[in-house]
Scaffold this active site. Structure first.
Site, PDB file in Angstrom:
ATOM      1  N   THR A 250     -18.773  46.031  20.150  1.00  6.46           N
ATOM      2  CA  THR A 250     -18.622  47.424  20.590  1.00  6.46           C
ATOM      3  C   THR A 250     -18.426  47.464  22.098  1.00  6.46           C
ATOM      4  OG1 THR A 250     -20.004  48.124  18.754  1.00  6.46           O
ATOM      5  CG2 THR A 250     -19.739  49.700  20.561  1.00  6.46           C
ATOM      6  N   CYS A 338     -29.570  23.540  45.129  1.00  7.65           N
ATOM      7  CA  CYS A 338     -30.719  22.650  45.087  1.00  7.65           C
ATOM      8  C   CYS A 338     -31.393  22.931  43.763  1.00  7.65           C
ATOM      9  CB  CYS A 338     -31.651  22.959  46.246  1.00  7.65           C
ATOM     10  SG  CYS A 338     -33.029  21.843  46.350  1.00  7.65           S
TER      11      CYS A 338
END
Ligand code: PLP
Length: 418
Positions: A250, A338
């Protein structure tokens, strides 16, 4: 300048935010918010429903389709709304392989967004052959090498229009022409392009093109895939017959309406981005490079997006810079990630041959239509001091610098540029 109200605080603390990270995401424009709210509050019918309450919503979805099609020079029937740029990129890789079962090779570049790179890594594990084309030190592609790398079993060539980390623009028209002459499908991830460069998908001759609404002042969670007419397409999400059978689910009506309004604004804004925003970016870049020693720009000066600059501040770590800028209310991003404690340099900078020591000190500033000259002044007033203090405390120093007075603090974790 943005005034951001903290959603975490009952007292709604207001904080001035100097936002220089428009390649990551953009503020929802007030006009866009106004356009979408009625579709959350009042007109919440399902566009697939036959009764008027649904049909009137379907009409607005089609109007939005026309607006985004106008932004990229496409026919509205060539627009497939998706949930984001990542879905569009994943869908096109899957479709090209599914519709050409004899072809098991993807040709792309080493500097694509992770929405292409990581999906290609997964495809490799399924036995698909993927070539990641290199770039030179300026982040530019060798188009001749691209031509030579197309094989009889190449299912798709996928090359981004502009790089999200450096802003470097690839010669999409030339690449599309090569693909056409070699009879190979061509996709371009144009997520960073709208509102900054003129897009003419039909003129360029791409078979597929990706956009994401949150990069052009619409909300997150809505994107599109342009599928050139008569190009074979296998849906990625299979379900109902939404999007002319090309994407089940939808429709995100409010998001689509917002995307349409944002597309109109982006089309009108392209000149401003190329004059006012470009001038702000150039002043920022030139002043940083002149005022702070041991700095350089990553990526070609041109052709480049008018809003993006990526600066290497040698003898620093981006994490430290970003933390200090954050304390000053300034948002920018690093090209490094990181994850488990080990610092990985950006795959884009690595592909450009930037050495680890330099790559870990690179910061991307990406401007937008909301930025003002005063905000650039504020940034320029603070960065030299931030860099000087970080260098003073760093273990590696520019030649001739005095030894560290303070031990280097442990840098926090920052996410990769998006
Ligand atoms: N492609 C590029 C070049 C991007 O910069 C981004 C943004 O992060 C994406 C794809 C992914 O878009 P989205 O966040 O809508 O999934």
């Amino acid at each position: 300048m943005l005034v951001v109200r903290s959603p975490l605080s009952a007292s709604m603390i207001e904080r001035k935010t100097y936002y220089f990270d428009n390649n990551a995401t953009t503020r929802v424009a007030p006009e866009v918010l106004d356009a979408m709210i009625p579709f959350l509050r009042d007109f919440w019918g399902n566009p697939s429903s036959a009764y008027t309450f649904g049909a009137q919503v379907a009409k607005r979805v089609e109007e939005a389709r026309e607006k985004v099609a106008a932004l990229i020079g496409a026919d509205p029937r060539e627009i497939v709304f998706t949930s984001c740029g990542t879905e569009s990129n994943n869908a096109v890789l899957q479709s090209a392989l599914a519709t050409q079962p004899g072809k098991r090779h993807i040709l792309t570049t080493a500097v694509e967004h992770s929405a292409i790179i990581n999906h290609c890594h997964w495809l490799q594990k399924q036995g698909v052959d993927v070539t990641f084309l290199p770039v030179d030190a300026d982040g530019l592609l060798d188009v001749h090498l691209l031509d030579q790398s197309i094989r009889p079993d190449t299912a798709l060539v996928s090359v981004m229009w502009a790089n999200n980390e450096t802003g470097v623009v690839f010669p999409i028209e030339e690449i599309a022409a090569i693909c056409r002459s070699r009879n190979v499908l061509f996709h371009t991830d144009a997520t960073q392009t709208p509102g900054k460069l003129k897009i003419d998908a039909t003129g360029v001759g791409a078979d597929f093109l990706t956009l994401s609404a949150h990069k052009l002042h619409a909300p997150k969670g809505i994107g599109l895939l342009y599928v050139r007419r008569r190009t074979k397409f296998q849906p990625y999400l299979m379900g109902g017959h939404q999007e002319r059978g090309k994407r089940g689910g939808t429709e995100n009506v409010a998001g689509i309406v917002a995307f349409g309004r944002a597309a109109e604004l982006a089309l009108a804004r392209t000149d401003d981005e190329n004059t006012r925003v470009r001038a702000l970016r150039d002043r920022l870049e030139e002043t940083l490079l002149r005022a702070i020693p041991n700095t350089l720009r990553n990526g070609a000066k041109e052709p480049r997006l008018p809003n993006t600059t990526n600066i290497a501040f040698d003898f620093t770590e981006a994490e430290g810079i970003l933390m200090k800028l954050d304390e000053l209310g300034i948002c920018a991003s690093s090209g490094s990630a990181c994850t488990t404690g080990s610092l990985n340099p950006s795959h884009v900078l690595t592909a450009m041959g930037v050495k680890h020591a330099r790559a870990k000190g690179c910061v991307r500033f990406s401007l937008g239509c909301d930025n003002t000259a005063e905000e650039v002044d504020y940034l320029l007033a603070h960065i030299p001091g931030v860099i000087a203090r970080l260098r003073e405390a760093a273990p590696d120093k520019p030649p001739g610098a005095h030894p560290a007075k303070h031990p280097a603090s442990h840098a926090p974790v920052y996410a990769r540029s998006v």
